[in-house]
Design a protein around this motif. Structure first.
Motif, PDB file in Angstrom:
ATOM      1  N   ASN A 192      -2.736  -0.605  13.690  1.00 30.04           N
ATOM      2  CA  ASN A 192      -2.710  -1.938  13.085  1.00 30.04           C
ATOM      3  C   ASN A 192      -3.890  -2.703  13.675  1.00 30.04           C
ATOM      4  OD1 ASN A 192      -2.291  -4.609  12.369  1.00 30.04           O
ATOM      5  ND2 ASN A 192      -0.082  -4.427  12.458  1.00 30.04           N
ATOM      6  N   LEU A 193      -4.840  -3.035  12.834  1.00 27.64           N
ATOM      7  CA  LEU A 193      -6.084  -3.654  13.329  1.00 27.64           C
ATOM      8  C   LEU A 193      -5.848  -5.058  13.883  1.00 27.64           C
ATOM      9  CD1 LEU A 193      -8.373  -2.412  10.447  1.00 27.64           C
ATOM     10  CD2 LEU A 193      -8.379  -1.595  12.804  1.00 27.64           C
ATOM     11  N   VAL A 198     -14.121  -1.858   4.911  1.00 33.02           N
ATOM     12  CA  VAL A 198     -14.361  -2.053   3.476  1.00 33.02           C
ATOM     13  C   VAL A 198     -13.059  -2.452   2.800  1.00 33.02           C
ATOM     14  CG1 VAL A 198     -15.312  -1.029   1.381  1.00 33.02           C
ATOM     15  CG2 VAL A 198     -16.092  -0.210   3.628  1.00 33.02           C
ATOM     16  N   TYR A 241       0.824  -1.221   0.000  1.00 34.58           N
ATOM     17  CA  TYR A 241       0.000   0.000   0.000  1.00 34.58           C
ATOM     18  C   TYR A 241       0.856   1.268   0.000  1.00 34.58           C
ATOM     19  CZ  TYR A 241      -4.200  -2.727   0.186  1.00 34.58           C
ATOM     20  OH  TYR A 241      -5.205  -3.585  -0.153  1.00 34.58           O
ATOM     21  N   GLY A 279      -9.444   0.707   8.462  1.00 34.38           N
ATOM     22  CA  GLY A 279      -8.677   0.449   7.242  1.00 34.38           C
ATOM     23  C   GLY A 279      -9.174   1.384   6.155  1.00 34.38           C
ATOM     24  N   TYR A 312     -15.152   0.772  -8.553  1.00 37.25           N
ATOM     25  CA  TYR A 312     -15.161   0.222  -7.181  1.00 37.25           C
ATOM     26  C   TYR A 312     -16.530   0.437  -6.522  1.00 37.25           C
ATOM     27  CZ  TYR A 312     -13.110  -0.594  -2.475  1.00 37.25           C
ATOM     28  OH  TYR A 312     -12.785  -1.062  -1.221  1.00 37.25           O
ATOM     29  N   SER A 327     -13.766   4.767   1.052  1.00 38.02           N
ATOM     30  CA  SER A 327     -14.871   4.279   1.887  1.00 38.02           C
ATOM     31  C   SER A 327     -15.467   5.432   2.701  1.00 38.02           C
ATOM     32  CB  SER A 327     -14.404   3.134   2.792  1.00 38.02           C
ATOM     33  OG  SER A 327     -13.089   3.347   3.276  1.00 38.02           O
ATOM     34  N   TYR A 344      -3.869   4.571  -6.201  1.00 37.49           N
ATOM     35  CA  TYR A 344      -4.964   3.703  -5.746  1.00 37.49           C
ATOM     36  C   TYR A 344      -6.336   4.243  -6.201  1.00 37.49           C
ATOM     37  CZ  TYR A 344      -8.029   1.255  -2.397  1.00 37.49           C
ATOM     38  OH  TYR A 344      -9.023   0.508  -1.819  1.00 37.49           O
ATOM     39  N   ASP A 378      -5.823   3.404   9.765  1.00 38.80           N
ATOM     40  CA  ASP A 378      -5.165   2.515   8.805  1.00 38.80           C
ATOM     41  C   ASP A 378      -3.737   2.337   9.299  1.00 38.80           C
ATOM     42  OD1 ASP A 378      -5.935   1.833   5.590  1.00 38.80           O
ATOM     43  OD2 ASP A 378      -3.814   1.660   6.118  1.00 38.80           O
TER      44      ASP A 378
HETATM   45  C1  LIG Z   1      -8.182  -2.418  -0.264  1.00 41.82           C
HETATM   46  S1  LIG Z   1      -7.692  -1.132   0.820  1.00 41.82           S
HETATM   47  C2  LIG Z   1      -9.285  -0.513   1.333  1.00 41.82           C
HETATM   48  C3  LIG Z   1      -9.205   0.931   1.734  1.00 41.82           C
HETATM   49  C4  LIG Z   1     -10.567   1.595   1.880  1.00 41.82           C
HETATM   50  N1  LIG Z   1     -11.323   1.029   2.962  1.00 41.82           N
HETATM   51  C5  LIG Z   1     -11.331   1.494   0.582  1.00 41.82           C
HETATM   52  O1  LIG Z   1     -12.415   0.893   0.575  1.00 41.82           O
HETATM   53  O2  LIG Z   1     -10.840   2.036  -0.422  1.00 41.82           O
HETATM   54  C6  LIG Z   1      -7.156  -2.008   2.280  1.00 41.82           C
HETATM   55  C7  LIG Z   1      -6.606  -1.085   3.360  1.00 41.82           C
HETATM   56  O3  LIG Z   1      -6.407  -1.871   4.537  1.00 41.82           O
HETATM   57  C8  LIG Z   1      -5.222  -1.416   5.157  1.00 41.82           C
HETATM   58  N2  LIG Z   1      -4.728  -2.476   6.023  1.00 41.82           N
HETATM   59  C9  LIG Z   1      -4.330  -3.716   5.650  1.00 41.82           C
HETATM   60  N3  LIG Z   1      -3.962  -4.431   6.726  1.00 41.82           N
HETATM   61  C10 LIG Z   1      -4.138  -3.608   7.803  1.00 41.82           C
HETATM   62  C11 LIG Z   1      -3.931  -3.774   9.194  1.00 41.82           C
HETATM   63  N4  LIG Z   1      -3.462  -4.922   9.708  1.00 41.82           N
HETATM   64  N5  LIG Z   1      -4.232  -2.745  10.013  1.00 41.82           N
HETATM   65  C12 LIG Z   1      -4.700  -1.576   9.493  1.00 41.82           C
HETATM   66  N6  LIG Z   1      -4.909  -1.364   8.188  1.00 41.82           N
HETATM   67  C13 LIG Z   1      -4.637  -2.376   7.349  1.00 41.82           C
HETATM   68  C14 LIG Z   1      -4.303  -1.064   4.002  1.00 41.82           C
HETATM   69  O4  LIG Z   1      -3.274  -0.201   4.393  1.00 41.82           O
HETATM   70  C15 LIG Z   1      -5.279  -0.441   3.007  1.00 41.82           C
HETATM   71  O5  LIG Z   1      -5.360   0.941   3.173  1.00 41.82           O
END
Ligand SMILES: C[S@@+](CC[C@H](N)C(=O)[O-])C[C@H]1O[C@@H](n2cnc3c(N)ncnc32)[C@H](O)[C@@H]1O
Length: 207
Positions: free
Chosen positions: A108-109, A127, A23, A64, A39, A70, A30, A86
């Motif tokens: 970090n989730l 999302v 990312y 995230g 999307y 989103s 993106y 995020d």
């Molecule tokens: C596909 S993107 C989706 C972003 C946004 N929600 C959207 O719909 O456009 C996935 C996001 O999840 C975040 N992400 C992935 N693993 C994560 C984690 N363990 N903790 C926090 N964020 C995370 C990434 O940095 C990225 O921004």
């Protein structure tokens, strides 16, 4: 790497470090790539939330949040107090440019706590964040902790990861323990331009 090749590699990352690097590199392009591919999941998830939460001024969290696609759908739906988090600094910086979030922070989730206080939010949305090498279904325990009783839990997930089964298993376990209610999955478009379907979970923390 051409912009299009990021989406085609998104389901290949497996570790947190790979995901963060992925990312970091994708942040700049993106939005263009996802929007070109139509999307759909942010709009579907925002519409799902509108079915459950009518108080548009209630504090909600976009987990995230990435660059904020989103959050933008939530803002367009009328929600006024959206926090976002995020683990990617680069994605968060883009989200900040939108000026739609009440608060943005790095988290970090997979490593609780997301925030210190329990029961802060009337809704939590995730999302596109449950996927390979992304956020683990076990993070739902912490997500429920920060939701108010009765708070909406909306998840948009791609069909690849839905089919993998671990997210559905966790949701089923939470429902069996009476920790979530409602619990409806709806299949539909995720990224139609790339021919990827996705599911929306409409659920709520038990009241
Ligand atoms: C596909 S993107 C989706 C972003 C946004 N929600 C959207 O719909 O456009 C996935 C996001 O999840 C975040 N992400 C992935 N693993 C994560 C984690 N363990 N903790 C926090 N964020 C995370 C990434 O940095 C990225 O921004």
């Amino acid at each position: 790497m051409s912009a299009k090749s990021f989406l085609s590699k998104a389901y290949n990352v497996r570790t947190g470090a790979e995901t963060e690097a992925f990312y970091r590199n994708w942040a700049e392009t993106y939005d263009d790539e996802l929007q070109q591919q139509g999307y759909a999941q942010p709009g579907r998830c925002a519409a799902a939330l509108l079915e459950q939460l009518h108080d548009l001024a209630a504090p909600i969290i976009d987990l995230g949040c990435g660059t904020g696609l989103s959050g933008a759908a939530l803002s367009q739906a009328g929600y006024e107090r959206i926090d976002g988090c995020d683990f990617s600094e680069e994605m968060l910086r883009k989200a900040g440019d939108r000026k739609i979030y009440n608060r943005l922070f790095q988290a970090n989730l997979n490593r609780p706590p997301i925030v210190e206080d329990a029961e802060m939010y009337h809704a939590a949305l995730a999302v596109g964040v449950f996927s390979y090498g992304h956020v683990s279904p076990d993070s739902l325990d912490e997500i429920l902790r920060i939701l108010k009783p009765g708070g909406a839990l909306i998840i948009g997930v791609n069909a690849h990861f839905y089919d993998e089964g671990s997210l559905c298993a966790k949701v089923d376990a939470l429902a069996a323990e009476n920790r979530i209610v409602v619990h409806v999955w709806e299949r539909g478009e995720h990224i139609p331009g790339a021919d990827i379907d996705g599911w929306v979970l409409k659920s709520a923390k038990a009241g």
